[in-house]
Each structure stands twice: as C-alpha cells, then as structure tokens.
Design a protein around this motif. Structure first.
Motif, PDB file in Angstrom:
ATOM      1  N   LYS A  15      -4.518  -8.993 -10.181  1.00  0.00           N
ATOM      2  CA  LYS A  15      -5.035  -8.436  -9.080  1.00  0.00           C
ATOM      3  C   LYS A  15      -4.298  -7.398  -8.326  1.00  0.00           C
ATOM      4  CE  LYS A  15      -6.998 -10.338  -4.775  1.00  0.00           C
ATOM      5  NZ  LYS A  15      -7.097 -11.471  -3.791  1.00  0.00           N
ATOM      6  N   PRO A  16      -4.152  -6.282  -9.032  1.00  0.00           N
ATOM      7  CA  PRO A  16      -3.203  -5.174  -8.427  1.00  0.00           C
ATOM      8  C   PRO A  16      -3.824  -4.584  -7.434  1.00  0.00           C
ATOM      9  CG  PRO A  16      -4.646  -4.417 -10.532  1.00  0.00           C
ATOM     10  CD  PRO A  16      -4.939  -5.916 -10.209  1.00  0.00           C
ATOM     11  N   ARG A  17      -3.116  -4.259  -6.347  1.00  0.00           N
ATOM     12  CA  ARG A  17      -3.491  -3.568  -5.095  1.00  0.00           C
ATOM     13  C   ARG A  17      -3.370  -2.015  -5.371  1.00  0.00           C
ATOM     14  NH1 ARG A  17      -0.338  -5.059  -0.062  1.00  0.00           N
ATOM     15  NH2 ARG A  17      -1.372  -6.883  -0.017  1.00  0.00           N
ATOM     16  N   CYS A  18      -2.850  -1.785  -6.539  1.00  0.00           N
ATOM     17  CA  CYS A  18      -2.724  -0.081  -6.769  1.00  0.00           C
ATOM     18  C   CYS A  18      -2.700  -0.222  -8.395  1.00  0.00           C
ATOM     19  CB  CYS A  18      -1.395   0.288  -6.003  1.00  0.00           C
ATOM     20  SG  CYS A  18      -1.602   2.203  -6.362  1.00  0.00           S
ATOM     21  N   THR A  19      -3.531   0.959  -8.596  1.00  0.00           N
ATOM     22  CA  THR A  19      -3.220   0.755 -10.484  1.00  0.00           C
ATOM     23  C   THR A  19      -2.792   2.003 -10.806  1.00  0.00           C
ATOM     24  OG1 THR A  19      -5.596   1.938 -10.086  1.00  0.00           O
ATOM     25  CG2 THR A  19      -5.511  -0.467 -10.319  1.00  0.00           C
ATOM     26  N   GLU A  20      -2.016   2.950 -10.258  1.00  0.00           N
ATOM     27  CA  GLU A  20      -1.394   3.934 -10.378  1.00  0.00           C
ATOM     28  C   GLU A  20      -0.136   3.297 -11.352  1.00  0.00           C
ATOM     29  OE1 GLU A  20      -1.066   6.982  -7.832  1.00  0.00           O
ATOM     30  OE2 GLU A  20      -3.053   6.853  -7.119  1.00  0.00           O
ATOM     31  N   ALA A  21       0.300   4.226 -12.131  1.00  0.00           N
ATOM     32  CA  ALA A  21       1.742   3.959 -12.799  1.00  0.00           C
ATOM     33  C   ALA A  21       2.798   4.871 -12.137  1.00  0.00           C
ATOM     34  CB  ALA A  21       1.670   4.306 -14.234  1.00  0.00           C
ATOM     35  N   THR A  22       3.112   4.375 -10.806  1.00  0.00           N
ATOM     36  CA  THR A  22       4.124   5.121 -10.166  1.00  0.00           C
ATOM     37  C   THR A  22       5.168   3.944  -9.714  1.00  0.00           C
ATOM     38  OG1 THR A  22       2.794   5.112  -7.984  1.00  0.00           O
ATOM     39  CG2 THR A  22       2.660   6.890  -9.456  1.00  0.00           C
ATOM     40  N   GLU A  23       6.128   4.261  -8.982  1.00  0.00           N
ATOM     41  CA  GLU A  23       7.228   3.228  -8.524  1.00  0.00           C
ATOM     42  C   GLU A  23       6.475   2.649  -7.373  1.00  0.00           C
ATOM     43  OE1 GLU A  23       9.427   0.332  -8.040  1.00  0.00           O
ATOM     44  OE2 GLU A  23       9.349   1.362  -9.877  1.00  0.00           O
ATOM     45  N   ASP A  24       5.799   3.637  -6.257  1.00  0.00           N
ATOM     46  CA  ASP A  24       5.155   3.189  -5.113  1.00  0.00           C
ATOM     47  C   ASP A  24       4.202   2.120  -5.468  1.00  0.00           C
ATOM     48  OD1 ASP A  24       6.718   4.359  -3.161  1.00  0.00           O
ATOM     49  OD2 ASP A  24       5.176   5.870  -2.742  1.00  0.00           O
ATOM     50  N   CYS A  25       3.437   2.405  -6.295  1.00  0.00           N
ATOM     51  CA  CYS A  25       2.158   1.518  -6.864  1.00  0.00           C
ATOM     52  C   CYS A  25       2.768   0.241  -7.396  1.00  0.00           C
ATOM     53  CB  CYS A  25       1.497   2.398  -7.600  1.00  0.00           C
ATOM     54  SG  CYS A  25      -0.342   1.363  -7.818  1.00  0.00           S
ATOM     55  N   PHE A  26       3.778   0.360  -8.190  1.00  0.00           N
ATOM     56  CA  PHE A  26       4.450  -1.005  -8.809  1.00  0.00           C
ATOM     57  C   PHE A  26       4.972  -1.742  -7.631  1.00  0.00           C
ATOM     58  CE2 PHE A  26       5.365   1.471 -12.643  1.00  0.00           C
ATOM     59  CZ  PHE A  26       4.317   1.105 -13.175  1.00  0.00           C
ATOM     60  N   ALA A  27       5.395  -1.105  -6.516  1.00  0.00           N
ATOM     61  CA  ALA A  27       6.095  -1.868  -5.232  1.00  0.00           C
ATOM     62  C   ALA A  27       4.921  -2.721  -4.427  1.00  0.00           C
ATOM     63  CB  ALA A  27       6.652  -0.947  -4.433  1.00  0.00           C
ATOM     64  N   GLN A  28       3.655  -1.849  -4.435  1.00  0.00           N
ATOM     65  CA  GLN A  28       2.497  -2.763  -3.784  1.00  0.00           C
ATOM     66  C   GLN A  28       2.093  -3.896  -4.604  1.00  0.00           C
ATOM     67  OE1 GLN A  28      -0.527  -0.047  -2.368  1.00  0.00           O
ATOM     68  NE2 GLN A  28       0.791   1.797  -2.665  1.00  0.00           N
ATOM     69  N   ASN A  29       2.395  -3.919  -5.714  1.00  0.00           N
ATOM     70  CA  ASN A  29       1.827  -4.935  -6.567  1.00  0.00           C
ATOM     71  C   ASN A  29       2.694  -6.234  -6.714  1.00  0.00           C
ATOM     72  OD1 ASN A  29      -0.563  -3.725  -6.862  1.00  0.00           O
ATOM     73  ND2 ASN A  29       0.214  -2.894  -8.869  1.00  0.00           N
ATOM     74  N   ARG A  30       3.931  -6.132  -6.061  1.00  0.00           N
ATOM     75  CA  ARG A  30       5.153  -7.173  -6.013  1.00  0.00           C
ATOM     76  C   ARG A  30       4.806  -7.891  -4.844  1.00  0.00           C
ATOM     77  NH1 ARG A  30       8.552  -2.796  -8.437  1.00  0.00           N
ATOM     78  NH2 ARG A  30       9.298  -2.455  -6.337  1.00  0.00           N
ATOM     79  N   ARG A  31       4.148  -9.029  -4.629  1.00  0.00           N
ATOM     80  CA  ARG A  31       3.804  -9.470  -3.201  1.00  0.00           C
ATOM     81  C   ARG A  31       3.215 -10.774  -3.707  1.00  0.00           C
ATOM     82  NH1 ARG A  31      -0.625  -6.908  -5.103  1.00  0.00           N
ATOM     83  NH2 ARG A  31      -2.599  -7.841  -4.622  1.00  0.00           N
ATOM     84  N   GLY A  32       3.499 -11.618  -2.564  1.00  0.00           N
ATOM     85  CA  GLY A  32       2.772 -12.840  -2.222  1.00  0.00           C
ATOM     86  C   GLY A  32       1.698 -12.566  -0.950  1.00  0.00           C
ATOM     87  N   ASP A  33       0.495 -13.023  -1.300  1.00  0.00           N
ATOM     88  CA  ASP A  33      -0.539 -12.834  -0.421  1.00  0.00           C
ATOM     89  C   ASP A  33      -0.946 -14.213   0.335  1.00  0.00           C
ATOM     90  OD1 ASP A  33      -0.829 -10.144  -0.839  1.00  0.00           O
ATOM     91  OD2 ASP A  33      -2.436 -10.345  -2.272  1.00  0.00           O
ATOM     92  N   MET A  34      -0.894 -14.214   1.413  1.00  0.00           N
ATOM     93  CA  MET A  34      -1.239 -15.364   2.226  1.00  0.00           C
ATOM     94  C   MET A  34      -2.423 -15.510   2.782  1.00  0.00           C
ATOM     95  SD  MET A  34       2.452 -15.916   4.321  1.00  0.00           S
ATOM     96  CE  MET A  34       2.495 -14.395   4.811  1.00  0.00           C
ATOM     97  N   LEU A  35      -3.514 -16.364   2.198  1.00  0.00           N
ATOM     98  CA  LEU A  35      -4.840 -16.366   2.662  1.00  0.00           C
ATOM     99  C   LEU A  35      -5.019 -17.862   3.511  1.00  0.00           C
ATOM    100  CD1 LEU A  35      -6.164 -15.107  -0.584  1.00  0.00           C
ATOM    101  CD2 LEU A  35      -5.763 -13.862   1.266  1.00  0.00           C
ATOM    102  N   TYR A  36      -5.975 -17.600   4.546  1.00  0.00           N
ATOM    103  CA  TYR A  36      -5.993 -18.800   5.310  1.00  0.00           C
ATOM    104  C   TYR A  36      -7.291 -19.506   4.869  1.00  0.00           C
ATOM    105  CZ  TYR A  36      -1.983 -18.397   8.214  1.00  0.00           C
ATOM    106  OH  TYR A  36      -0.849 -18.285   8.700  1.00  0.00           O
ATOM    107  N   SER A  37      -7.725 -20.578   5.307  1.00  0.00           N
ATOM    108  CA  SER A  37      -9.061 -21.314   4.935  1.00  0.00           C
ATOM    109  C   SER A  37     -10.257 -20.331   5.251  1.00  0.00           C
ATOM    110  CB  SER A  37      -9.258 -22.530   5.916  1.00  0.00           C
ATOM    111  OG  SER A  37      -8.145 -23.527   5.539  1.00  0.00           O
ATOM    112  N   GLY A  38     -11.100 -20.250   4.491  1.00  0.00           N
ATOM    113  CA  GLY A  38     -12.228 -19.322   4.750  1.00  0.00           C
ATOM    114  C   GLY A  38     -11.992 -17.872   4.091  1.00  0.00           C
ATOM    115  N   GLU A  39     -10.799 -17.723   3.580  1.00  0.00           N
ATOM    116  CA  GLU A  39     -10.461 -16.223   3.153  1.00  0.00           C
ATOM    117  C   GLU A  39     -10.298 -16.442   1.657  1.00  0.00           C
ATOM    118  OE1 GLU A  39      -8.106 -14.307   6.649  1.00  0.00           O
ATOM    119  OE2 GLU A  39      -6.800 -15.555   5.218  1.00  0.00           O
ATOM    120  N   PHE A  40     -10.429 -17.560   1.153  1.00  0.00           N
ATOM    121  CA  PHE A  40     -10.315 -17.765  -0.320  1.00  0.00           C
ATOM    122  C   PHE A  40     -11.214 -18.757  -1.035  1.00  0.00           C
ATOM    123  CE2 PHE A  40      -7.319 -20.723   1.599  1.00  0.00           C
ATOM    124  CZ  PHE A  40      -7.571 -21.879   0.808  1.00  0.00           C
TER     125      PHE A  40
END
Length: 177
Positions: free
Chosen positions: A152-177
């Motif tokens: 589930k990438p946030r960004c699909t470009e092969a750049t360091e900025d894009c790679f950095a956006q994909n290294r994450r933990g997303d917090m979703l609350y009830s009703g959002e998942f």
C-alpha cells in the motif's frame, strides 16, 4: 473377554476421577428468581457503543495533532523518531480517554527489499507504535497491528522522497478500516 474388560476399566476410571470431597450445602435451597415471559421481563436491548466521547471531532480537525495518523520511520528501521513522539502521545491519551475506541495500525515499507523482508519490517513498525501506545496507557484490547509491507504505497516514484513516504505506520480508528 475384551467386551467385559473395557467397560470395567472405564467405570473404574470414572470412579477414580469422581470427587470425594464434600461441599457445604445450604440448609435450604437457593433462591430462584422468577423470570416469567410477561411484559417487562426479557432481555434488555443492547446497543453497540458509538464513537462518542471526548475529542472525537479532533480526529478530523486538521488543526489538531490527532488528525495526523502516520508515524514515519528511517530506512531499514522500526525505531520511532523523536519527532513522532508528541503524535504517539496524543493518540495514546485519546485512546485512554475513549476506552471504547479501537485502533488498527498498518505497518508499511518502501519497495526496496524482498517481499518477505518488507512484510516483517512493516509488522515491526506497526508493533513499535502499538507498544508505545500501550506503554503510554492505551489498552492492548484497543489496538491491533498488521503489516502491509510494500503493498500500500503512498507514493510510487523511485525517489528517496517517495521511499521515505512509504516507510510509515498508519493509525486508523474504528470506522476507518
């Protein structure tokens, strides 16, 4: 002979397992509640807890820290950065104040690395956020963590900025998942 021996052994085993202790029996029988089928009796209607409580609106208020849901990580790391600590603390406080709320943490990784490695890294990132939230007072039962790896990438470009956006933990609350 076997037909006779098996029942004898079973009855001996059952007798050996039976309780020989005594229990204090009440002098009189226990009181029995009258539960007739008439009006006014029966099971009360139960409604599921709604997403209410203090600060629910803060989850969608863009000016509030609670509207931010991603904890970013460094390359090949699952250590929560110092800059993300206020965000994690705010979400932990929110979960403590709203014990009926549930959260799903999705761990993500950039596309570098094997699929198996990224799944494992995503799980470690999600678990790191979950552990931090529980150490700050949120209940284990409120939080679930899963890994999405690189799926589930946030960004699909092969750049360091894009790679950095994909290294994450997303917090979703009830009703959002």
């Amino acid at each position: 002979m076997k037909k006779v021996l098996v029942p004898v052994l079973l009855s001996t085993l059952l007798a050996a397992c039976s309780s020989t202790g005594t229990f204090d029996q009440p002098a009189a029988g226990a009181a029995v509640d009258e539960r007739s089928q008439g009006a006014g009796s029966g099971v009360a209607t139960v409604t599921a807890p709604s997403a209410s409580g203090s600060g629910i609106a803060a989850l969608t208020d863009p000016k509030n820290i609670l509207s931010k849901r991603s904890v970013m990580f460094d390359f090949d790391s699952y250590v929560i950065r110092d800059e993300a600590r206020p965000l994690v603390e705010a979400h932990a406080k929110f979960l403590v104040q709203n014990p009926t709320m549930k959260m799903l943490i999705q761990g993500n990784a950039d596309e570098r690395g094997s699929r198996e490695y990224n799944l494992a890294l995503g799980q470690k990132r999600a678990d790191a956020v979950r552990k931090a939230l529980t150490l700050l007072g949120a209940k284990e039962t409120q939080i679930e963590s899963v890994s999405l790896g690189e799926e589930k990438p946030r960004c699909t470009e092969a750049t360091e900025d894009c790679f950095a956006q994909n290294r994450r933990g997303d917090m979703l609350y009830s009703g959002e998942f």
